[in-house]
Motif scaffolding. Structure first.
Motif: not given
Lengths: 247, 301
Positions: B219, B222-223, B258-260, B279-281, B283
Protein backbone atom coordinates in the motif's frame (compact mmCIF):
# COMPACT_ATOMS: atom_id res chain seq x y z
CA UNK A 1 -17.86 -43.68 25.05
CA UNK A 2 -20.45 -44.64 27.67
CA UNK A 3 -20.41 -41.12 29.07
CA UNK A 4 -21.04 -39.77 25.58
CA UNK A 5 -23.87 -42.23 25.00
CA UNK A 6 -25.59 -41.42 28.30
CA UNK A 7 -25.26 -37.66 27.77
CA UNK A 8 -26.58 -37.90 24.22
CA UNK A 9 -29.54 -40.10 25.24
CA UNK A 10 -30.41 -37.72 28.06
CA UNK A 11 -30.23 -34.70 25.75
CA UNK A 12 -32.35 -36.37 23.05
CA UNK A 13 -35.03 -37.42 25.58
CA UNK A 14 -35.18 -33.93 27.08
CA UNK A 15 -35.58 -32.44 23.61
CA UNK A 16 -38.55 -34.68 22.81
CA UNK A 17 -40.33 -34.17 26.11
CA UNK A 18 -39.89 -30.38 26.00
CA UNK A 19 -41.24 -30.14 22.48
CA UNK A 20 -44.64 -28.44 22.45
CA UNK A 21 -45.61 -30.63 19.46
CA UNK A 22 -44.96 -33.71 21.56
CA UNK A 23 -47.20 -32.55 24.40
CA UNK A 24 -49.95 -31.56 21.99
CA UNK A 25 -49.92 -34.36 19.40
CA UNK A 26 -48.59 -37.30 21.42
CA UNK A 27 -50.34 -36.73 24.76
CA UNK A 28 -53.11 -34.11 24.70
CA UNK A 29 -54.73 -34.94 21.36
CA UNK A 30 -54.81 -38.76 21.69
CA UNK A 31 -56.20 -38.44 25.23
CA UNK A 32 -58.85 -35.94 24.13
CA UNK A 33 -59.88 -38.20 21.23
CA UNK A 34 -59.95 -41.20 23.54
CA UNK A 35 -62.34 -39.58 25.99
CA UNK A 36 -64.39 -38.19 23.11
CA UNK A 37 -64.75 -41.50 21.24
CA UNK A 38 -65.33 -43.48 24.42
CA UNK A 39 -68.10 -41.22 25.67
CA UNK A 40 -69.62 -40.70 22.20
CA UNK A 41 -69.98 -44.43 21.65
CA UNK A 42 -70.53 -45.32 25.31
CA UNK A 43 -67.67 -46.50 27.50
CA UNK A 44 -69.37 -49.76 28.35
CA UNK A 45 -70.96 -50.40 24.96
CA UNK A 46 -69.59 -53.59 23.48
CA UNK A 47 -67.47 -53.79 20.34
CA UNK A 48 -65.40 -56.69 18.97
CA UNK A 49 -65.88 -58.80 22.17
CA UNK A 50 -64.80 -55.89 24.38
CA UNK A 51 -66.06 -52.39 25.29
CA UNK A 52 -65.47 -49.02 23.63
CA UNK A 53 -63.65 -47.81 26.73
CA UNK A 54 -60.93 -50.41 26.22
CA UNK A 55 -61.03 -50.74 22.43
CA UNK A 56 -60.53 -47.04 21.86
CA UNK A 57 -57.80 -46.87 24.51
CA UNK A 58 -55.68 -49.30 22.49
CA UNK A 59 -56.46 -47.43 19.24
CA UNK A 60 -55.54 -44.04 20.63
CA UNK A 61 -52.35 -45.27 22.31
CA UNK A 62 -51.33 -46.80 18.98
CA UNK A 63 -52.24 -43.52 17.23
CA UNK A 64 -50.12 -41.54 19.68
CA UNK A 65 -47.09 -43.82 19.30
CA UNK A 66 -47.28 -43.82 15.49
CA UNK A 67 -47.35 -40.03 15.61
CA UNK A 68 -44.50 -39.81 18.14
CA UNK A 69 -42.31 -42.09 16.05
CA UNK A 70 -43.08 -40.36 12.76
CA UNK A 71 -42.73 -36.77 13.97
CA UNK A 72 -40.32 -36.83 16.89
CA UNK A 73 -37.97 -39.24 15.13
CA UNK A 74 -38.63 -38.79 11.40
CA UNK A 75 -39.49 -35.13 11.01
CA UNK A 76 -36.87 -34.17 13.60
CA UNK A 77 -34.20 -35.99 11.58
CA UNK A 78 -35.15 -33.91 8.52
CA UNK A 79 -34.97 -30.70 10.54
CA UNK A 80 -31.61 -31.60 12.07
CA UNK A 81 -30.31 -32.22 8.57
CA UNK A 82 -31.70 -28.95 7.24
CA UNK A 83 -30.51 -26.89 10.23
CA UNK A 84 -26.90 -28.03 9.82
CA UNK A 85 -26.96 -29.87 13.18
CA UNK A 86 -26.01 -33.18 11.54
CA UNK A 87 -23.14 -31.48 9.69
CA UNK A 88 -21.88 -30.04 12.98
CA UNK A 89 -22.13 -33.34 14.90
CA UNK A 90 -20.16 -35.11 12.15
CA UNK A 91 -17.19 -32.87 13.01
CA UNK A 92 -17.20 -33.97 16.66
CA UNK A 93 -15.97 -37.33 17.97
CA UNK A 94 -19.61 -38.44 18.39
CA UNK A 95 -19.90 -41.48 16.11
CA UNK A 96 -22.97 -41.91 13.88
CA UNK A 97 -23.73 -45.23 15.60
CA UNK A 98 -23.79 -43.64 19.06
CA UNK A 99 -25.84 -40.74 17.74
CA UNK A 100 -28.56 -42.82 16.06
CA UNK A 101 -28.45 -45.43 18.84
CA UNK A 102 -29.09 -42.82 21.52
CA UNK A 103 -31.91 -41.36 19.44
CA UNK A 104 -33.60 -44.77 19.24
CA UNK A 105 -33.13 -45.46 22.96
CA UNK A 106 -34.48 -42.07 24.01
CA UNK A 107 -37.38 -42.48 21.61
CA UNK A 108 -38.22 -45.86 23.21
CA UNK A 109 -37.99 -44.36 26.70
CA UNK A 110 -40.43 -41.66 25.66
CA UNK A 111 -42.76 -44.25 24.05
CA UNK A 112 -42.87 -46.10 27.37
CA UNK A 113 -43.74 -42.87 29.17
CA UNK A 114 -46.53 -42.20 26.64
CA UNK A 115 -48.03 -45.67 27.22
CA UNK A 116 -47.93 -45.26 31.00
CA UNK A 117 -49.46 -41.76 30.89
CA UNK A 118 -52.30 -42.71 28.53
CA UNK A 119 -53.09 -46.04 30.26
CA UNK A 120 -53.01 -44.38 33.66
CA UNK A 121 -55.27 -41.48 32.61
CA UNK A 122 -57.83 -43.88 31.15
CA UNK A 123 -57.63 -46.24 34.13
CA UNK A 124 -58.18 -43.41 36.60
CA UNK A 125 -61.17 -41.93 34.76
CA UNK A 126 -62.99 -45.05 33.58
CA UNK A 127 -63.50 -48.41 35.20
CA UNK A 128 -61.56 -50.53 32.74
CA UNK A 129 -61.98 -54.29 32.97
CA UNK A 130 -58.50 -55.61 32.25
CA UNK A 131 -56.33 -58.00 34.25
CA UNK A 132 -52.84 -56.89 35.29
CA UNK A 133 -51.48 -59.38 32.78
CA UNK A 134 -53.54 -57.81 29.98
CA UNK A 135 -52.43 -54.27 30.86
CA UNK A 136 -48.79 -55.37 30.76
CA UNK A 137 -49.12 -57.53 27.63
CA UNK A 138 -50.89 -54.74 25.72
CA UNK A 139 -48.34 -52.16 26.89
CA UNK A 140 -45.45 -54.37 25.82
CA UNK A 141 -47.04 -55.15 22.45
CA UNK A 142 -47.61 -51.46 21.72
CA UNK A 143 -44.15 -50.56 23.01
CA UNK A 144 -42.20 -53.12 21.00
CA UNK A 145 -44.44 -52.73 17.95
CA UNK A 146 -43.62 -49.02 17.85
CA UNK A 147 -40.13 -49.98 16.55
CA UNK A 148 -41.70 -50.59 13.11
CA UNK A 149 -42.93 -47.00 13.07
CA UNK A 150 -39.50 -45.74 14.14
CA UNK A 151 -38.25 -47.43 10.96
CA UNK A 152 -40.94 -45.54 9.02
CA UNK A 153 -39.71 -42.36 10.76
CA UNK A 154 -36.14 -43.13 9.70
CA UNK A 155 -37.31 -43.41 6.11
CA UNK A 156 -39.13 -40.07 6.39
CA UNK A 157 -35.98 -38.60 7.95
CA UNK A 158 -34.03 -39.23 4.76
CA UNK A 159 -35.93 -36.29 3.22
CA UNK A 160 -33.61 -33.31 3.21
CA UNK A 161 -36.37 -30.72 3.04
CA UNK A 162 -38.04 -30.46 6.43
CA UNK A 163 -41.23 -28.87 5.07
CA UNK A 164 -41.78 -31.80 2.72
CA UNK A 165 -41.09 -34.08 5.64
CA UNK A 166 -43.71 -32.34 7.81
CA UNK A 167 -46.33 -32.52 5.04
CA UNK A 168 -45.71 -36.19 4.24
CA UNK A 169 -45.43 -37.04 7.94
CA UNK A 170 -48.83 -35.53 8.73
CA UNK A 171 -50.52 -37.28 5.80
CA UNK A 172 -48.93 -40.60 6.80
CA UNK A 173 -49.90 -40.24 10.44
CA UNK A 174 -53.52 -39.32 9.71
CA UNK A 175 -53.87 -41.73 6.80
CA UNK A 176 -52.46 -44.68 8.73
CA UNK A 177 -54.73 -43.90 11.69
CA UNK A 178 -57.98 -43.32 9.83
CA UNK A 179 -57.69 -45.97 7.08
CA UNK A 180 -56.14 -48.40 9.59
CA UNK A 181 -59.32 -48.23 11.64
CA UNK A 182 -57.89 -46.48 14.71
CA UNK A 183 -60.53 -43.75 14.79
CA UNK A 184 -63.52 -45.72 13.60
CA UNK A 185 -63.51 -49.53 13.38
CA UNK A 186 -62.82 -50.85 9.87
CA UNK A 187 -66.28 -52.39 9.70
CA UNK A 188 -67.86 -48.90 9.82
CA UNK A 189 -65.67 -47.56 6.99
CA UNK A 190 -66.58 -47.84 3.28
CA UNK A 191 -65.75 -51.35 2.13
CA UNK A 192 -62.92 -50.30 -0.23
CA UNK A 193 -61.25 -48.47 2.64
CA UNK A 194 -61.65 -51.47 4.86
CA UNK A 195 -60.05 -53.78 2.33
CA UNK A 196 -57.04 -51.45 2.06
CA UNK A 197 -56.97 -50.78 5.78
CA UNK A 198 -56.64 -54.37 6.92
CA UNK A 199 -53.24 -54.60 5.19
CA UNK A 200 -51.82 -51.47 6.81
CA UNK A 201 -49.21 -51.87 9.58
CA UNK A 202 -51.19 -49.42 11.72
CA UNK A 203 -54.24 -51.70 11.63
CA UNK A 204 -52.11 -54.76 12.45
CA UNK A 205 -50.44 -52.85 15.27
CA UNK A 206 -53.74 -51.97 16.94
CA UNK A 207 -55.30 -55.33 16.07
CA UNK A 208 -52.69 -57.19 18.14
CA UNK A 209 -53.74 -55.17 21.19
CA UNK A 210 -57.49 -55.52 20.39
CA UNK A 211 -57.03 -59.29 20.24
CA UNK A 212 -55.31 -59.31 23.61
CA UNK A 213 -58.01 -57.31 25.39
CA UNK A 214 -60.55 -59.79 23.97
CA UNK A 215 -58.55 -62.60 25.58
CA UNK A 216 -56.88 -63.83 22.37
CA UNK A 217 -53.33 -63.72 21.06
CA UNK A 218 -52.27 -61.32 18.31
CA UNK A 219 -52.92 -62.94 14.91
CA UNK A 220 -49.88 -64.24 13.02
CA UNK A 221 -50.70 -61.82 10.19
CA UNK A 222 -50.29 -58.98 12.75
CA UNK A 223 -46.74 -60.15 13.46
CA UNK A 224 -45.91 -60.70 9.80
CA UNK A 225 -47.10 -57.33 8.47
CA UNK A 226 -45.73 -55.31 11.40
CA UNK A 227 -42.30 -56.96 11.31
CA UNK A 228 -42.22 -57.07 7.50
CA UNK A 229 -42.99 -53.36 7.12
CA UNK A 230 -40.52 -52.49 9.86
CA UNK A 231 -37.71 -54.42 8.16
CA UNK A 232 -38.58 -52.99 4.76
CA UNK A 233 -38.53 -49.37 6.00
CA UNK A 234 -35.30 -49.99 7.91
CA UNK A 235 -33.50 -51.50 4.92
CA UNK A 236 -34.75 -48.75 2.60
CA UNK A 237 -33.58 -45.97 4.91
CA UNK A 238 -30.19 -47.62 5.47
CA UNK A 239 -29.83 -47.96 1.69
CA UNK A 240 -30.67 -44.27 1.14
CA UNK A 241 -28.33 -43.05 3.92
CA UNK A 242 -25.44 -45.15 2.59
CA UNK A 243 -25.96 -44.08 -0.99
CA UNK A 244 -25.96 -40.46 0.10
CA UNK A 245 -22.72 -40.90 2.08
CA UNK A 246 -21.00 -42.41 -0.93
CA UNK A 247 -21.69 -39.32 -3.07
CA UNK B 1 8.74 -24.95 11.42
CA UNK B 2 5.81 -27.32 11.80
CA UNK B 3 2.72 -26.95 9.70
CA UNK B 4 -0.76 -27.20 11.17
CA UNK B 5 -2.46 -27.30 7.79
CA UNK B 6 -1.08 -28.03 4.35
CA UNK B 7 -3.09 -27.94 1.14
CA UNK B 8 -1.20 -29.34 -1.82
CA UNK B 9 -2.48 -28.70 -5.32
CA UNK B 10 -6.00 -28.74 -4.01
CA UNK B 11 -8.84 -28.75 -6.56
CA UNK B 12 -12.59 -28.90 -6.03
CA UNK B 13 -15.01 -28.87 -8.93
CA UNK B 14 -18.78 -28.77 -8.66
CA UNK B 15 -19.81 -29.88 -12.14
CA UNK B 16 -18.10 -27.46 -14.50
CA UNK B 17 -17.57 -24.85 -11.80
CA UNK B 18 -14.12 -24.85 -10.24
CA UNK B 19 -14.55 -23.58 -6.66
CA UNK B 20 -10.95 -24.28 -5.64
CA UNK B 21 -8.36 -24.21 -8.39
CA UNK B 22 -4.94 -25.77 -7.66
CA UNK B 23 -4.55 -24.16 -4.29
CA UNK B 24 -1.32 -24.45 -2.34
CA UNK B 25 -1.56 -23.24 1.21
CA UNK B 26 0.22 -23.90 4.45
CA UNK B 27 -0.41 -22.55 7.91
CA UNK B 28 2.02 -22.74 10.79
CA UNK B 29 1.27 -24.16 14.21
CA UNK B 30 0.58 -21.76 17.04
CA UNK B 31 -0.32 -18.83 14.79
CA UNK B 32 -3.50 -17.04 13.82
CA UNK B 33 -4.02 -17.18 10.09
CA UNK B 34 -6.73 -15.65 7.96
CA UNK B 35 -8.16 -16.80 4.68
CA UNK B 36 -9.24 -13.52 3.17
CA UNK B 37 -11.35 -13.18 0.07
CA UNK B 38 -14.61 -11.83 -1.32
CA UNK B 39 -17.80 -13.88 -1.22
CA UNK B 40 -17.62 -16.83 -3.58
CA UNK B 41 -13.81 -16.93 -3.57
CA UNK B 42 -13.77 -20.52 -2.31
CA UNK B 43 -13.15 -19.92 1.42
CA UNK B 44 -15.91 -22.15 2.75
CA UNK B 45 -15.11 -24.90 0.23
CA UNK B 46 -11.47 -24.81 1.34
CA UNK B 47 -12.41 -24.98 5.04
CA UNK B 48 -14.84 -27.84 4.29
CA UNK B 49 -12.03 -29.82 2.65
CA UNK B 50 -9.67 -29.11 5.57
CA UNK B 51 -12.39 -30.46 7.89
CA UNK B 52 -12.91 -33.52 5.69
CA UNK B 53 -16.59 -32.65 5.05
CA UNK B 54 -16.01 -32.30 1.32
CA UNK B 55 -13.79 -34.60 -0.71
CA UNK B 56 -11.28 -32.81 -2.96
CA UNK B 57 -11.56 -33.50 -6.70
CA UNK B 58 -7.77 -33.81 -6.64
CA UNK B 59 -4.87 -32.78 -4.46
CA UNK B 60 -4.21 -33.39 -0.80
CA UNK B 61 -4.96 -31.85 2.59
CA UNK B 62 -2.90 -32.65 5.67
CA UNK B 63 -4.04 -31.45 9.07
CA UNK B 64 -1.72 -31.73 12.11
CA UNK B 65 0.32 -34.17 10.00
CA UNK B 66 -2.67 -36.42 9.25
CA UNK B 67 -5.00 -36.80 6.28
CA UNK B 68 -8.10 -34.66 6.88
CA UNK B 69 -11.29 -36.08 8.37
CA UNK B 70 -9.79 -38.81 10.59
CA UNK B 71 -11.33 -39.81 13.91
CA UNK B 72 -8.30 -38.60 15.84
CA UNK B 73 -8.55 -35.16 14.25
CA UNK B 74 -12.16 -34.82 15.38
CA UNK B 75 -10.82 -34.90 18.96
CA UNK B 76 -8.22 -32.24 18.28
CA UNK B 77 -9.91 -29.85 15.87
CA UNK B 78 -12.76 -27.49 16.73
CA UNK B 79 -14.88 -25.89 14.04
CA UNK B 80 -17.34 -23.04 13.82
CA UNK B 81 -19.51 -23.38 10.72
CA UNK B 82 -21.86 -20.96 9.02
CA UNK B 83 -25.64 -21.44 9.06
CA UNK B 84 -26.02 -23.91 11.91
CA UNK B 85 -29.13 -23.36 14.01
CA UNK B 86 -29.14 -23.89 17.75
CA UNK B 87 -30.49 -27.19 19.07
CA UNK B 88 -34.11 -26.74 20.11
CA UNK B 89 -35.22 -27.77 23.56
CA UNK B 90 -31.82 -27.53 25.27
CA UNK B 91 -30.49 -24.76 27.49
CA UNK B 92 -27.13 -23.09 26.93
CA UNK B 93 -25.60 -25.12 29.74
CA UNK B 94 -27.10 -28.38 28.48
CA UNK B 95 -25.76 -27.79 24.96
CA UNK B 96 -22.27 -27.08 26.30
CA UNK B 97 -22.31 -30.09 28.64
CA UNK B 98 -23.47 -32.29 25.77
CA UNK B 99 -20.62 -31.13 23.55
CA UNK B 100 -18.13 -31.52 26.40
CA UNK B 101 -19.20 -35.16 26.76
CA UNK B 102 -17.90 -35.90 23.24
CA UNK B 103 -14.27 -35.19 24.07
CA UNK B 104 -11.45 -36.89 25.97
CA UNK B 105 -10.18 -33.71 27.48
CA UNK B 106 -12.93 -31.07 27.42
CA UNK B 107 -12.53 -27.41 28.35
CA UNK B 108 -14.19 -26.54 31.66
CA UNK B 109 -17.79 -25.33 31.56
CA UNK B 110 -16.73 -22.20 33.49
CA UNK B 111 -14.19 -21.24 30.87
CA UNK B 112 -16.62 -21.88 28.01
CA UNK B 113 -19.19 -19.64 29.69
CA UNK B 114 -16.49 -17.02 30.30
CA UNK B 115 -15.39 -17.05 26.68
CA UNK B 116 -18.91 -16.87 25.30
CA UNK B 117 -19.98 -14.39 27.99
CA UNK B 118 -23.15 -16.41 28.56
CA UNK B 119 -22.93 -16.90 32.34
CA UNK B 120 -26.15 -15.00 32.92
CA UNK B 121 -27.94 -16.89 30.15
CA UNK B 122 -26.82 -20.42 30.92
CA UNK B 123 -30.31 -21.56 31.92
CA UNK B 124 -31.97 -20.05 28.86
CA UNK B 125 -33.05 -22.19 25.92
CA UNK B 126 -30.46 -21.91 23.17
CA UNK B 127 -33.20 -21.30 20.60
CA UNK B 128 -34.35 -18.11 22.40
CA UNK B 129 -30.93 -16.41 22.29
CA UNK B 130 -30.32 -13.37 20.08
CA UNK B 131 -28.29 -13.75 16.89
CA UNK B 132 -25.06 -12.52 18.46
CA UNK B 133 -25.51 -14.70 21.55
CA UNK B 134 -26.15 -17.75 19.36
CA UNK B 135 -22.96 -17.09 17.45
CA UNK B 136 -21.08 -16.92 20.78
CA UNK B 137 -22.67 -20.17 21.91
CA UNK B 138 -21.67 -21.81 18.62
CA UNK B 139 -18.15 -20.51 19.19
CA UNK B 140 -18.10 -22.03 22.70
CA UNK B 141 -19.34 -25.34 21.21
CA UNK B 142 -16.36 -25.33 18.85
CA UNK B 143 -14.07 -24.95 21.87
CA UNK B 144 -15.73 -27.66 23.98
CA UNK B 145 -13.03 -30.22 23.15
CA UNK B 146 -10.19 -27.87 24.10
CA UNK B 147 -8.92 -28.11 20.50
CA UNK B 148 -5.35 -27.48 19.42
CA UNK B 149 -6.58 -26.35 16.02
CA UNK B 150 -9.56 -24.06 15.63
CA UNK B 151 -11.23 -23.44 12.25
CA UNK B 152 -13.66 -20.54 12.14
CA UNK B 153 -15.75 -19.89 9.05
CA UNK B 154 -16.81 -16.21 9.01
CA UNK B 155 -16.83 -16.04 12.83
CA UNK B 156 -17.89 -12.40 13.22
CA UNK B 157 -20.82 -12.30 10.81
CA UNK B 158 -23.71 -10.65 12.65
CA UNK B 159 -21.54 -9.21 15.44
CA UNK B 160 -21.46 -5.48 16.11
CA UNK B 161 -18.15 -3.61 16.23
CA UNK B 162 -17.78 -3.91 19.99
CA UNK B 163 -18.50 -7.65 20.01
CA UNK B 164 -16.08 -8.09 17.15
CA UNK B 165 -13.31 -6.37 19.10
CA UNK B 166 -13.93 -8.58 22.14
CA UNK B 167 -13.94 -11.62 19.86
CA UNK B 168 -10.52 -10.72 18.43
CA UNK B 169 -9.14 -10.42 21.98
CA UNK B 170 -10.49 -13.88 22.78
CA UNK B 171 -8.91 -15.34 19.65
CA UNK B 172 -5.58 -13.81 20.59
CA UNK B 173 -5.83 -15.18 24.13
CA UNK B 174 -6.59 -18.66 22.75
CA UNK B 175 -3.63 -18.48 20.38
CA UNK B 176 -1.33 -17.42 23.20
CA UNK B 177 -2.13 -20.80 24.83
CA UNK B 178 -0.36 -22.37 21.83
CA UNK B 179 -3.46 -23.08 19.77
CA UNK B 180 -3.54 -22.67 16.01
CA UNK B 181 -6.40 -20.61 14.62
CA UNK B 182 -7.53 -20.34 11.01
CA UNK B 183 -10.41 -18.03 10.25
CA UNK B 184 -12.07 -16.97 7.04
CA UNK B 185 -13.27 -13.44 6.50
CA UNK B 186 -14.14 -11.01 3.77
CA UNK B 187 -13.17 -8.06 5.98
CA UNK B 188 -9.64 -6.95 5.33
CA UNK B 189 -9.72 -4.94 8.55
CA UNK B 190 -10.47 -8.09 10.53
CA UNK B 191 -7.65 -10.10 8.99
CA UNK B 192 -5.31 -7.18 9.62
CA UNK B 193 -6.40 -6.79 13.25
CA UNK B 194 -6.11 -10.38 14.33
CA UNK B 195 -3.97 -12.47 11.99
CA UNK B 196 -0.23 -13.21 11.97
CA UNK B 197 -0.49 -14.51 8.44
CA UNK B 198 -2.96 -13.70 5.67
CA UNK B 199 -3.68 -15.67 2.53
CA UNK B 200 -5.74 -13.68 0.06
CA UNK B 201 -7.80 -15.88 -2.24
CA UNK B 202 -9.92 -15.06 -5.24
CA UNK B 203 -11.59 -17.29 -7.81
CA UNK B 204 -10.33 -20.38 -5.98
CA UNK B 205 -6.69 -19.38 -6.11
CA UNK B 206 -4.17 -17.82 -3.73
CA UNK B 207 -3.44 -14.36 -5.12
CA UNK B 208 -1.24 -13.02 -2.31
CA UNK B 209 0.17 -14.31 0.93
CA UNK B 210 2.21 -13.02 3.82
CA UNK B 211 2.16 -11.12 7.08
CA UNK B 212 -0.19 -8.14 7.28
CA UNK B 213 2.92 -5.95 7.26
CA UNK B 214 4.11 -7.43 4.02
CA UNK B 215 0.73 -7.05 2.41
CA UNK B 216 0.56 -3.51 3.71
CA UNK B 217 3.95 -2.70 2.23
CA UNK B 218 2.22 -2.85 -1.09
CA UNK B 219 0.00 0.00 0.00
CA UNK B 220 3.04 2.23 0.16
CA UNK B 221 2.64 2.22 -3.61
CA UNK B 222 1.09 5.23 -5.28
CA UNK B 223 -1.10 4.95 -8.28
CA UNK B 224 -1.05 6.97 -11.43
CA UNK B 225 -4.12 6.56 -13.56
CA UNK B 226 -4.79 8.12 -16.92
CA UNK B 227 -6.33 7.71 -20.33
CA UNK B 228 -4.08 6.83 -23.23
CA UNK B 229 -5.05 7.46 -26.83
CA UNK B 230 -2.52 4.99 -28.24
CA UNK B 231 -1.27 2.81 -25.41
CA UNK B 232 1.39 0.21 -26.19
CA UNK B 233 1.28 -3.47 -25.29
CA UNK B 234 0.58 -4.28 -21.62
CA UNK B 235 4.00 -5.77 -20.96
CA UNK B 236 5.57 -2.48 -21.91
CA UNK B 237 3.79 -0.67 -19.04
CA UNK B 238 5.90 -2.61 -16.56
CA UNK B 239 9.13 -1.41 -18.15
CA UNK B 240 8.41 2.15 -17.06
CA UNK B 241 10.52 3.35 -14.11
CA UNK B 242 9.35 2.12 -10.69
CA UNK B 243 6.14 0.40 -11.87
CA UNK B 244 5.34 -2.62 -9.71
CA UNK B 245 1.92 -3.48 -11.00
CA UNK B 246 -0.51 -2.33 -13.60
CA UNK B 247 -4.16 -2.78 -14.28
CA UNK B 248 -6.63 -1.69 -16.83
CA UNK B 249 -10.31 -0.98 -16.38
CA UNK B 250 -12.11 0.23 -19.44
CA UNK B 251 -10.12 3.03 -21.02
CA UNK B 252 -8.20 3.88 -17.89
CA UNK B 253 -4.78 2.49 -17.18
CA UNK B 254 -3.63 2.41 -13.59
CA UNK B 255 0.05 2.02 -12.68
CA UNK B 256 1.27 1.23 -9.17
CA UNK B 257 4.71 2.59 -8.32
CA UNK B 258 6.82 3.53 -5.29
CA UNK B 259 7.94 6.80 -6.81
CA UNK B 260 5.91 8.73 -9.29
CA UNK B 261 7.94 11.82 -10.26
CA UNK B 262 10.15 10.11 -12.78
CA UNK B 263 7.27 7.96 -14.00
CA UNK B 264 5.18 11.04 -14.74
CA UNK B 265 8.03 12.63 -16.59
CA UNK B 266 8.44 9.54 -18.78
CA UNK B 267 4.70 9.31 -19.39
CA UNK B 268 4.50 12.92 -20.56
CA UNK B 269 7.43 12.37 -22.89
CA UNK B 270 5.98 9.18 -24.37
CA UNK B 271 3.94 8.86 -27.53
CA UNK B 272 1.00 7.32 -25.65
CA UNK B 273 -1.27 10.33 -25.85
CA UNK B 274 -1.73 10.52 -22.07
CA UNK B 275 -4.56 12.65 -20.70
CA UNK B 276 -6.69 13.09 -17.58
CA UNK B 277 -3.95 12.08 -15.10
CA UNK B 278 -4.83 11.29 -11.50
CA UNK B 279 -2.30 10.47 -8.75
CA UNK B 280 -3.28 8.76 -5.48
CA UNK B 281 -1.79 6.77 -2.67
CA UNK B 282 -3.44 3.35 -2.68
CA UNK B 283 -5.11 2.18 0.51
CA UNK B 284 -4.96 -1.37 1.85
CA UNK B 285 -8.53 -1.75 0.68
CA UNK B 286 -7.50 -0.81 -2.88
CA UNK B 287 -4.74 -3.37 -2.86
CA UNK B 288 -7.18 -6.01 -1.71
CA UNK B 289 -9.74 -5.02 -4.28
CA UNK B 290 -7.26 -5.00 -7.10
CA UNK B 291 -5.96 -8.41 -6.03
CA UNK B 292 -9.35 -10.04 -5.82
CA UNK B 293 -11.40 -8.12 -8.40
CA UNK B 294 -12.63 -10.18 -11.30
CA UNK B 295 -13.59 -7.47 -13.78
CA UNK B 296 -10.12 -5.97 -14.01
CA UNK B 297 -6.98 -7.27 -15.50
CA UNK B 298 -3.99 -7.17 -13.19
CA UNK B 299 -0.42 -7.74 -14.17
CA UNK B 300 2.17 -8.17 -11.43
CA UNK B 301 5.82 -7.96 -12.15
Amino acid sequence: MLHMFVAQTKAESIRIIRSPFFLLFSIAMPLAFYFLFASMNGVDKSIQSTTWGVFSLMSMTAFSLIGTAVSQFGIRLSFEHQDGWVRLLKLTPLSPAVWIGSKIISQMVVHLIVIVVIFLSAGLVHDIQLTAGQWIACGLWLWIGSISFLALGALLGTLKNANTSVAIGNVLQMGLAIVGGLWMPLSTLPSWMGSVGEWLPSHRYANGAWNMIAGKNPASIDFIILTGCGLLFMLLSIYIYNRRDAV
Amino acid sequence: MTKAIECINLVKKFGDYCAVDHMNLSFEKGKISALLGPNGAGKTTTISMILGMVKPTSGEVRVLGMPSGTKELRQRVGALLQDVKAADGLTVKEVLQLFRSYYRNPMSLERLLDISDLHADQKRRASTLSGGQRRRLAFAQSLAGNPELLLLDEPTVGMDIEARGRFWDTIQALASDGRTVLLTTHHLEEADAVADHIAVIARGQVVAEGTPERLKAQTALRTVSFRAANAPDEQEWLTLPGVERAECSGERIRLFAHETDELLFKLMQSEWGVSDIDIQSASLEDTFRSLTGSNKQTIIR
